[in-house]
Scaffold this active site. Structure first.
Site, PDB file in Angstrom:
ATOM      1  N   ASP A   1       2.100  54.251  14.413  1.00  0.00           N
ATOM      2  CA  ASP A   1       1.454  55.568  14.471  1.00  0.00           C
ATOM      3  C   ASP A   1       0.850  55.933  13.120  1.00  0.00           C
ATOM      4  OD1 ASP A   1       0.635  57.953  15.564  1.00  0.00           O
ATOM      5  OD2 ASP A   1       2.594  58.928  15.432  1.00  0.00           O
TER       6      ASP A   1
ATOM      7  N   ASN B   1      -2.734  55.783  12.402  1.00  0.00           N
ATOM      8  CA  ASN B   1      -4.028  55.174  12.047  1.00  0.00           C
ATOM      9  C   ASN B   1      -5.095  56.243  11.787  1.00  0.00           C
ATOM     10  OD1 ASN B   1      -2.786  52.775  12.610  1.00  0.00           O
ATOM     11  ND2 ASN B   1      -3.948  52.327  14.464  1.00  0.00           N
TER      12      ASN B   1
ATOM     13  N   HIS C   1      -7.776  52.137  12.719  1.00  0.00           N
ATOM     14  CA  HIS C   1      -7.318  51.160  13.711  1.00  0.00           C
ATOM     15  C   HIS C   1      -7.548  49.725  13.201  1.00  0.00           C
ATOM     16  CE1 HIS C   1      -6.471  54.371  16.396  1.00  0.00           C
ATOM     17  NE2 HIS C   1      -7.724  54.651  16.713  1.00  0.00           N
TER      18      HIS C   1
ATOM     19  N   LEU D   1       8.952  33.190  17.505  1.00  0.00           N
ATOM     20  CA  LEU D   1       8.913  34.655  17.599  1.00  0.00           C
ATOM     21  C   LEU D   1       8.331  35.022  18.952  1.00  0.00           C
ATOM     22  CD1 LEU D   1       9.144  37.521  16.255  1.00  0.00           C
ATOM     23  CD2 LEU D   1       6.711  37.289  15.737  1.00  0.00           C
TER      24      LEU D   1
HETATM   25  C1  FPP Z   1      -1.648  55.332  16.716  1.00  0.00           C
HETATM   26  O1  FPP Z   1      -2.411  55.920  15.730  1.00  0.00           O
HETATM   27  C2  FPP Z   1      -2.131  54.002  17.003  1.00  0.00           C
HETATM   28  C3  FPP Z   1      -2.798  53.651  18.132  1.00  0.00           C
HETATM   29  C4  FPP Z   1      -3.089  54.586  19.227  1.00  0.00           C
HETATM   30  C5  FPP Z   1      -3.324  52.310  18.330  1.00  0.00           C
HETATM   31  C6  FPP Z   1      -2.596  51.191  17.677  1.00  0.00           C
HETATM   32  C7  FPP Z   1      -3.561  50.121  17.440  1.00  0.00           C
HETATM   33  C8  FPP Z   1      -3.553  49.280  16.404  1.00  0.00           C
HETATM   34  C9  FPP Z   1      -2.490  49.239  15.404  1.00  0.00           C
HETATM   35  C10 FPP Z   1      -4.665  48.327  16.164  1.00  0.00           C
HETATM   36  C11 FPP Z   1      -4.916  47.373  17.251  1.00  0.00           C
HETATM   37  C12 FPP Z   1      -3.739  46.550  17.606  1.00  0.00           C
HETATM   38  C13 FPP Z   1      -3.852  45.313  18.103  1.00  0.00           C
HETATM   39  C14 FPP Z   1      -2.655  44.593  18.581  1.00  0.00           C
HETATM   40  C15 FPP Z   1      -5.147  44.650  18.164  1.00  0.00           C
HETATM   41  P1  FPP Z   1      -3.182  57.271  16.049  1.00  0.00           P
HETATM   42  O2  FPP Z   1      -4.601  56.932  16.320  1.00  0.00           O
HETATM   43  O3  FPP Z   1      -2.491  58.023  17.133  1.00  0.00           O
HETATM   44  O4  FPP Z   1      -3.035  57.990  14.663  1.00  0.00           O
HETATM   45  P2  FPP Z   1      -2.878  59.554  14.406  1.00  0.00           P
HETATM   46  O5  FPP Z   1      -1.622  59.997  15.081  1.00  0.00           O
HETATM   47  O6  FPP Z   1      -2.802  59.630  12.923  1.00  0.00           O
HETATM   48  O7  FPP Z   1      -4.110  60.195  14.971  1.00  0.00           O
END
Ligand code: FPP
Length: 256
Positions: A34, A36, A51, A145
């Site tokens: 969480d 990004n 992301h 893994l």
């Molecule tokens: C949460 O951050 C993260 C996500 C919804 C997506 C997770 C995706 C990745 C880590 C990249 C892609 C992964 C792979 C396996 C290719 P958020 O966007 O909710 O962040 P915020 O809460 O700060 O808005």
């Protein structure tokens, strides 16, 4: 000294941490990635930049899990609720997934990683569904893994689907309703055959499970970190494992 204590026998699928010398390594680590968006915002960048950087953190974390001797790593990459995000962000996320599958699977295979995907994959474009299938098939012989990526995943939907499957088995006469218990029910879940997570880590400072592995998390240790996912490093991973090793797990039993 390890704080692992004798626990009562547990059903199959339960957590499998391994004590080696004085250090207890969690057999299965699950991560809610969480932060990004906030990482990107703090830098004046578009969310996709967060992301993208998050995708690099996934790479580092897989490496760290292998180095630490963790056997199972499950990451929450896309929740069933994430489909409610603006179309542009959904396209960015699915695009990243597509690139990840096309660029990383060969390397993961080489590194001994077995890939699995849980969640409603039917909601993704057919080419992605095909890539998921190929990635699972190509890495099926690996065991260094076990990397499970939760995609379009929601625990409540998973549990409801398992209930429907159990009812169908009873109706088909292959399961006696009286035999349906915790262990037999867990065989209907998307995680059938996987151990429960020993440790769940969530980044970004939020402290909730957000519909992730609700059944399987029954005895997981929870660690919430004040770091946005794109900044998550092998040092954070090692620190979380150290904190886990210091926790006392009793699985509801008494200590004495
Ligand atoms: C949460 O951050 C993260 C996500 C919804 C997506 C997770 C995706 C990745 C880590 C990249 C892609 C992964 C792979 C396996 C290719 P958020 O966007 O909710 O962040 P915020 O809460 O700060 O808005």
């Amino acid at each position: 000294m390890s704080t692992t204590i004798a626990a009562p026998p547990l059903a199959a699928g339960v957590a499998q941490s391994v004590t080696s010398g004085s250090v207890t390594v969690p057999g299965h680590v699950a991560i809610i990635m969480d932060g990004n968006g906030r990482w990107a915002k703090a830098r004046g960048l578009p969310r996709i930049a967060g992301h993208r950087e998050g995708s690099r953190a996934v790479r580092r974390t897989v490496e760290a899990a292998i180095q630490s001797g963790v056997s199972w790593l499950t990451i929450y990459a896309f929740s069933s609720e994430n489909w409610r995000r603006p179309l542009g962000e959904i396209l960015d996320l699915t695009g990243l997934l597509r690139r990840y599958l096309r660029s990383e699977v060969a390397e993961l295979k080489q590194a001994g990683v077995r890939l699995r995907f849980i969640g409603d994959r039917a909601r993704f474009d057919p080419d992605i569904q095909k890539d998921l299938e190929v990635a699972e098939r190509d890495t099926i012989a690996n065991s260094r893994l076990n990397l499970t990526i939760a995609l379009s995943y929601g625990a409540r939907a998973e549990i409801a689907a398992a209930a429907r499957a159990a009812i169908a088995a009873v109706q088909a006469g292959t399961l006696d309703a009286a035999d349906l218990g915790e262990e037999s029910f867990s065989r209907f879940l998307a995680t059938a055959g996987m151990p429960d997570p020993d440790l769940i880590i969530r980044t970004s400072g939020e402290q909730r499970l957000s519909n992730f592995l609700l059944w399987q998390a029954a005895y997981a240790e929870l660690i919430f970190l004040d770091v946005f996912w794109p900044d998550f490093s092998d040092a954070h991973f090692s620190a979380a494992l150290r904190e886990f090793a210091g926790r006392e797990r009793r699985f509801g039993a008494r200590k004495d």
